[in-house]
Design an enzyme around this catalytic site. Sequence first.
Site, PDB file in Angstrom:
ATOM      1  N   LYS A  89       0.803  -1.221   0.000  1.00 48.19           N
ATOM      2  CA  LYS A  89       0.000   0.000   0.000  1.00 48.19           C
ATOM      3  C   LYS A  89       0.842   1.280   0.000  1.00 48.19           C
ATOM      4  O   LYS A  89       0.436   2.296  -0.526  1.00 48.19           O
ATOM      5  CB  LYS A  89      -0.959   0.015   1.187  1.00 48.19           C
ATOM      6  CG  LYS A  89      -2.131  -0.943   0.997  1.00 48.19           C
ATOM      7  CD  LYS A  89      -3.237  -0.658   1.990  1.00 48.19           C
ATOM      8  CE  LYS A  89      -4.497  -1.436   1.658  1.00 48.19           C
ATOM      9  NZ  LYS A  89      -4.395  -2.857   2.043  1.00 48.19           N
ATOM     10  N   GLU A 111     -10.593   6.793   4.638  1.00 51.13           N
ATOM     11  CA  GLU A 111     -11.155   5.881   5.618  1.00 51.13           C
ATOM     12  C   GLU A 111     -10.190   4.709   5.755  1.00 51.13           C
ATOM     13  O   GLU A 111      -9.328   4.494   4.895  1.00 51.13           O
ATOM     14  CB  GLU A 111     -12.517   5.351   5.151  1.00 51.13           C
ATOM     15  CG  GLU A 111     -12.471   4.245   4.104  1.00 51.13           C
ATOM     16  CD  GLU A 111     -12.071   4.734   2.719  1.00 51.13           C
ATOM     17  OE1 GLU A 111     -12.148   5.957   2.464  1.00 51.13           O
ATOM     18  OE2 GLU A 111     -11.661   3.888   1.906  1.00 51.13           O
ATOM     19  N   SER A 377       1.685  -9.704  -0.799  1.00 52.16           N
ATOM     20  CA  SER A 377       1.357  -8.277  -0.731  1.00 52.16           C
ATOM     21  C   SER A 377       1.664  -7.629   0.613  1.00 52.16           C
ATOM     22  O   SER A 377       1.881  -6.428   0.680  1.00 52.16           O
ATOM     23  CB  SER A 377      -0.113  -8.062  -1.087  1.00 52.16           C
ATOM     24  OG  SER A 377      -0.957  -8.877  -0.295  1.00 52.16           O
TER      25      SER A 377
END
Length: 393
Positions: A89, A111, A377
């Site tokens: 991310k 959020e 990931s």
Amino acid sequence: MTQPDSNGQFGAYGGQYLPPELKQVMDDIAAAYEEIRNDPAFQQELADLQRHYVGRPSPLYFCRRLTEQLGGAEIYLKREDLNHTGAHKINHCLGEALLAKKMGKTKILAETGAGQHGVALSAACALVGIDCEIHMGSIDIAKQAPNVTRMKVMGARLVSVERGTKTLKDAVDSAFEEYLRDPQNFFYAIGSVVGPHPFPQMVRDFQQVVGEEAREQFLTQYECLPDTLIACVGGGSNAMGLFTAFLDDTSVEIIGVEPSGHGLDTPNHAASLTKGQPGVLHGMRCYLLQDDEGEPLPVYSIASGLDYPGVGPQHSHLKDIGRVQYETASDDDCLNAFVTLSRCEGIIPALESAHALAYAMRIAPQRPGKKLLINLSGRGDKDIDFVAERLQL
Ligand SMILES: *Cc1c(COP(=O)(O)O)cnc(C)c1O
């Protein structure tokens, strides 16, 4: 296959399903993004941060013991779990924070559910020097104490959302309402390849370094390309990150893995591409798990990062044209893969990533000699207490 068209569409998907005033704001972001995308100075700044801040390139790792145990295909991991903040991310959060700063925005909003997006964004905002406000359901805040503390320590303002479900869904509404107070000066940092154009393209572009590195690493280390790519799909950013550089390599099979949770014949899954129908969500057209009125259904996965009723528009298109195949892995498959990788290789995967691994473990025995490349990931430190309790370790 790789670009959205001038309307921000990937085939029949994507676009901008928005009121006119927001459409203008998105067009401004698209124009600003187009400028930095073609600006060598920006690309150099991003490349430097990827190297010295994120820790790129992430390693390409061959799992010798896991391969032996499975007795078939060779298993390779792209180690996005080793990035700063522990997942892929940070790749797009950094890009979005830099863009917002360049556009002169005063605050970045988002959020977060389990807190992974919030942590990566808080880090990127601290680095770039821009205010960060994270909306999070009060139930999630209670469940995710370490991530909440990380965000606070890095200087993000945390807004506890007390309404409705007190989880992700209401956190989205709350953050979006705050954004609408001043969309000219605020930047809503979307956390995956979803939302209105240009976000699906932009987040993909910021993630595609994953596949570019992996492709080059494979060619350098093994003098060939992998036979199959496998990545988990929530919104789809880590998967697009790995897949993009290989889309034109027709010899490479590409597989996205969705969470089938308690089973595809129960309501407790989040397999949008496998069981959904085209619909509109969060400003885009995509495959969507929806009721008869087109409202998104409640969805579920053991991995909170995969718990989303829609999916990126480019994945929706890649499914329709058949370039990517979408499969599923259940909660139980995921837990088994989580423990197996931990014990075979000393690598604890995120529960999200364990879905991709679970599918690889399923097909490996039938594919001797083939090379399977899995996008790991994120790291699973955030999940260890939950798994240890669930499996009575
Ligand atoms: C958030 C997250 C995902 C799911 O998001 P995508 O956009 O589908 O990649 C997957 N893995 C990890 C580790 C995550 O934190």
